[in-house]
Write a protein that holds these residues in place. Structure first.
Motif, PDB file in Angstrom:
ATOM      1  N   PRO A 160     -30.476 -29.287  10.953  1.00  0.00           N
ATOM      2  CA  PRO A 160     -30.213 -28.904  12.342  1.00  0.00           C
ATOM      3  C   PRO A 160     -31.067 -27.715  12.764  1.00  0.00           C
ATOM      4  O   PRO A 160     -31.327 -26.812  11.965  1.00  0.00           O
ATOM      5  CB  PRO A 160     -28.719 -28.545  12.344  1.00  0.00           C
ATOM      6  CG  PRO A 160     -28.388 -28.251  10.911  1.00  0.00           C
ATOM      7  CD  PRO A 160     -29.284 -29.116  10.098  1.00  0.00           C
ATOM      8  N   LEU A 163     -28.908 -24.066  14.979  1.00  0.00           N
ATOM      9  CA  LEU A 163     -27.472 -24.178  14.723  1.00  0.00           C
ATOM     10  C   LEU A 163     -26.865 -22.783  14.721  1.00  0.00           C
ATOM     11  O   LEU A 163     -27.267 -21.921  13.948  1.00  0.00           O
ATOM     12  CB  LEU A 163     -27.222 -24.860  13.379  1.00  0.00           C
ATOM     13  CG  LEU A 163     -25.748 -25.028  12.980  1.00  0.00           C
ATOM     14  CD1 LEU A 163     -25.015 -25.878  14.008  1.00  0.00           C
ATOM     15  CD2 LEU A 163     -25.644 -25.645  11.585  1.00  0.00           C
ATOM     16  N   SER A 178     -18.555 -33.609  18.327  1.00  0.00           N
ATOM     17  CA  SER A 178     -19.574 -32.809  19.009  1.00  0.00           C
ATOM     18  C   SER A 178     -19.128 -31.363  19.079  1.00  0.00           C
ATOM     19  O   SER A 178     -17.983 -31.075  19.427  1.00  0.00           O
ATOM     20  CB  SER A 178     -19.822 -33.347  20.420  1.00  0.00           C
ATOM     21  OG  SER A 178     -20.332 -34.661  20.388  1.00  0.00           O
ATOM     22  N   HIS A 188     -25.993 -25.584  23.431  1.00  0.00           N
ATOM     23  CA  HIS A 188     -26.398 -26.545  22.422  1.00  0.00           C
ATOM     24  C   HIS A 188     -25.236 -27.452  22.074  1.00  0.00           C
ATOM     25  O   HIS A 188     -24.198 -27.000  21.609  1.00  0.00           O
ATOM     26  CB  HIS A 188     -26.886 -25.812  21.161  1.00  0.00           C
ATOM     27  CG  HIS A 188     -27.432 -26.723  20.108  1.00  0.00           C
ATOM     28  ND1 HIS A 188     -27.665 -26.292  18.822  1.00  0.00           N
ATOM     29  CD2 HIS A 188     -27.784 -28.031  20.140  1.00  0.00           C
ATOM     30  CE1 HIS A 188     -28.141 -27.302  18.119  1.00  0.00           C
ATOM     31  NE2 HIS A 188     -28.222 -28.367  18.897  1.00  0.00           N
ATOM     32  N   LEU A 190     -24.246 -30.355  19.596  1.00  0.00           N
ATOM     33  CA  LEU A 190     -24.647 -31.011  18.352  1.00  0.00           C
ATOM     34  C   LEU A 190     -23.603 -32.053  17.983  1.00  0.00           C
ATOM     35  O   LEU A 190     -22.412 -31.746  17.885  1.00  0.00           O
ATOM     36  CB  LEU A 190     -24.774 -29.981  17.230  1.00  0.00           C
ATOM     37  CG  LEU A 190     -25.217 -30.519  15.866  1.00  0.00           C
ATOM     38  CD1 LEU A 190     -26.674 -30.981  15.938  1.00  0.00           C
ATOM     39  CD2 LEU A 190     -25.061 -29.460  14.783  1.00  0.00           C
ATOM     40  N   LEU A 199     -26.293 -35.712  10.923  1.00  0.00           N
ATOM     41  CA  LEU A 199     -26.750 -35.417  12.281  1.00  0.00           C
ATOM     42  C   LEU A 199     -27.033 -36.714  13.034  1.00  0.00           C
ATOM     43  O   LEU A 199     -27.674 -37.624  12.503  1.00  0.00           O
ATOM     44  CB  LEU A 199     -28.019 -34.572  12.250  1.00  0.00           C
ATOM     45  CG  LEU A 199     -27.947 -33.198  11.586  1.00  0.00           C
ATOM     46  CD1 LEU A 199     -29.314 -32.525  11.665  1.00  0.00           C
ATOM     47  CD2 LEU A 199     -26.886 -32.332  12.227  1.00  0.00           C
ATOM     48  N   HIS A 201     -27.267 -36.368  16.970  1.00  0.00           N
ATOM     49  CA  HIS A 201     -27.842 -36.022  18.258  1.00  0.00           C
ATOM     50  C   HIS A 201     -27.766 -34.519  18.468  1.00  0.00           C
ATOM     51  O   HIS A 201     -26.744 -33.893  18.183  1.00  0.00           O
ATOM     52  CB  HIS A 201     -27.045 -36.745  19.357  1.00  0.00           C
ATOM     53  CG  HIS A 201     -27.470 -36.431  20.756  1.00  0.00           C
ATOM     54  ND1 HIS A 201     -26.597 -36.418  21.814  1.00  0.00           N
ATOM     55  CD2 HIS A 201     -28.678 -36.108  21.286  1.00  0.00           C
ATOM     56  CE1 HIS A 201     -27.234 -36.113  22.922  1.00  0.00           C
ATOM     57  NE2 HIS A 201     -28.500 -35.916  22.631  1.00  0.00           N
ATOM     58  N   SER A 202     -28.857 -33.939  18.937  1.00  0.00           N
ATOM     59  CA  SER A 202     -28.900 -32.525  19.272  1.00  0.00           C
ATOM     60  C   SER A 202     -29.426 -32.398  20.695  1.00  0.00           C
ATOM     61  O   SER A 202     -30.464 -32.963  21.033  1.00  0.00           O
ATOM     62  CB  SER A 202     -29.811 -31.767  18.302  1.00  0.00           C
ATOM     63  OG  SER A 202     -29.852 -30.395  18.590  1.00  0.00           O
ATOM     64  N   LYS A 203     -28.681 -31.677  21.539  1.00  0.00           N
ATOM     65  CA  LYS A 203     -29.061 -31.554  22.941  1.00  0.00           C
ATOM     66  C   LYS A 203     -28.972 -30.099  23.376  1.00  0.00           C
ATOM     67  O   LYS A 203     -27.942 -29.456  23.191  1.00  0.00           O
ATOM     68  CB  LYS A 203     -28.151 -32.407  23.821  1.00  0.00           C
ATOM     69  CG  LYS A 203     -28.552 -32.423  25.300  1.00  0.00           C
ATOM     70  CD  LYS A 203     -27.650 -33.370  26.095  1.00  0.00           C
ATOM     71  CE  LYS A 203     -28.223 -33.628  27.484  1.00  0.00           C
ATOM     72  NZ  LYS A 203     -28.319 -32.390  28.271  1.00  0.00           N
ATOM     73  N   ASN A 216     -33.587 -33.378  24.016  1.00  0.00           N
ATOM     74  CA  ASN A 216     -32.731 -34.236  23.202  1.00  0.00           C
ATOM     75  C   ASN A 216     -33.460 -34.625  21.924  1.00  0.00           C
ATOM     76  O   ASN A 216     -34.648 -34.974  21.963  1.00  0.00           O
ATOM     77  CB  ASN A 216     -32.383 -35.517  23.956  1.00  0.00           C
ATOM     78  CG  ASN A 216     -31.287 -35.325  24.972  1.00  0.00           C
ATOM     79  OD1 ASN A 216     -30.104 -35.413  24.646  1.00  0.00           O
ATOM     80  ND2 ASN A 216     -31.667 -35.051  26.208  1.00  0.00           N
TER      81      ASN A 216
END
Length: 272
Positions: A160, A163, A178, A188, A190, A199, A201-203, A216
């Motif tokens: 990540p 984070l 999430s 953020h 995650l 993991l 999705h990270s936005k 994204n």
């Protein structure tokens, strides 16, 4: 190669939460209704804080630890003006020391070689016989965020990025969890799976609504390599005044083998 360097740094600003395989599906993931600012979440108080801490620790336990890493990459790059580029590359990493990339052009000819260290960026343009020497702050200039060697390394390894333990709320359903964290720069969101906390999705959304900066990252196609879960697929969309879509597919992944990082600068190369 500016486009590859831009790719490496800009994607670390962060879809669907599955292993997407097309730019079209990645673009769908950044609709306004999915922004971190409006995601319905549960207030993180009392028992919720305990739950958040447990999930955060589970994500940390999944963090890939390694000494060296190597892989081949296929990269598809689509810019806002409709320009599309694709290339293949060989990637080698020595933990906390060096990120080495060799980019291949047509007919298997090496076109560019890149070396990133914690304090420098070097780009060897073999086509034009040019060498670029920059400090690591060059990454931040391209990405327009406080970006370091460590974030770039985490992105490429599949750990990540950005984070933060300052998690203010969470959302949970049958398949995903999430976590929403907030800093002075980004919100953020995650998302991880409920079964093994991998993991998905990270936005990231810029807290400055006037910038409307969003990124994204979608992780997918996991493989088990040396008892490590590694996502061989990354789908990235970066959007501000323009939008860029990137797909990275990793092959021939290997950990903790002996590697070399050759980077010799010929005397006849011009400095740029």
């Amino acid at each position: 190669m500016k486009y590859f360097l831009w790719l490496l740094v800009s994607v670390a600003l962060a879809g669907s939460i599955s292993s997407c395989r097309s730019t079209k599906r990645i673009q769908t993931a950044i609709s306004k209704k999915d922004t971190a600012a409006v995601v319905p979440v549960v207030d993180a108080k009392a028992d919720s804080m305990r739950f958040i801490h447990e999930i955060y620790q589970a994500i940390e336990r999944n963090r890939i630890d390694f000494n060296t890493f190597s892989a081949k990459l296929k990269v598809d790059f689509s810019g806002d003006e409709g320009k599309k580029r694709d290339f293949t590359a060989v990637l080698r990493i020595k933990k906390d020391s060096a990120i080495w990339v060799s980019i291949t052009a047509l007919l298997g000819i090496e076109a560019f070689r890149i070396m990133v260290t914690p304090d420098s960026v070097k780009v060897l343009n073999k086509l034009d016989k040019v060498i670029q020497l920059r400090s690591v702050s060059y990454l931040q200039e391209l990405a327009k965020v406080p970006f370091t060697f460590q974030e770039l390394q985490a992105l490429l390894i599949g750990n990540p990025v950005f984070l933060d333990s300052n998690i203010v709320s969470y959302r949970k359903n049958e398949k995903t969890i999430s976590l929403l964290s907030a800093t002075d720069i980004f919100k953020h969101l995650l998302t991880v799976s409920t079964d093994d906390y991998r993991l998905l999705h990270s936005k990231l959304d810029d807290v400055d609504v006037l910038r409307a900066r969003t990124c994204n990252i979608v992780y997918g196609d996991y493989v088990n390599k040396n008892a490590l879960l590694f996502p061989t697929y990354r789908g990235i969309t970066v959007s501000e005044k323009t939008k860029v879509d990137i797909v990275m597919q990793f092959k021939q992944v290997d950990f903790n083998v002996d590697l070399t990082f050759p980077f010799n600068i010929p005397r006849n190369y011009k400095r740029q």
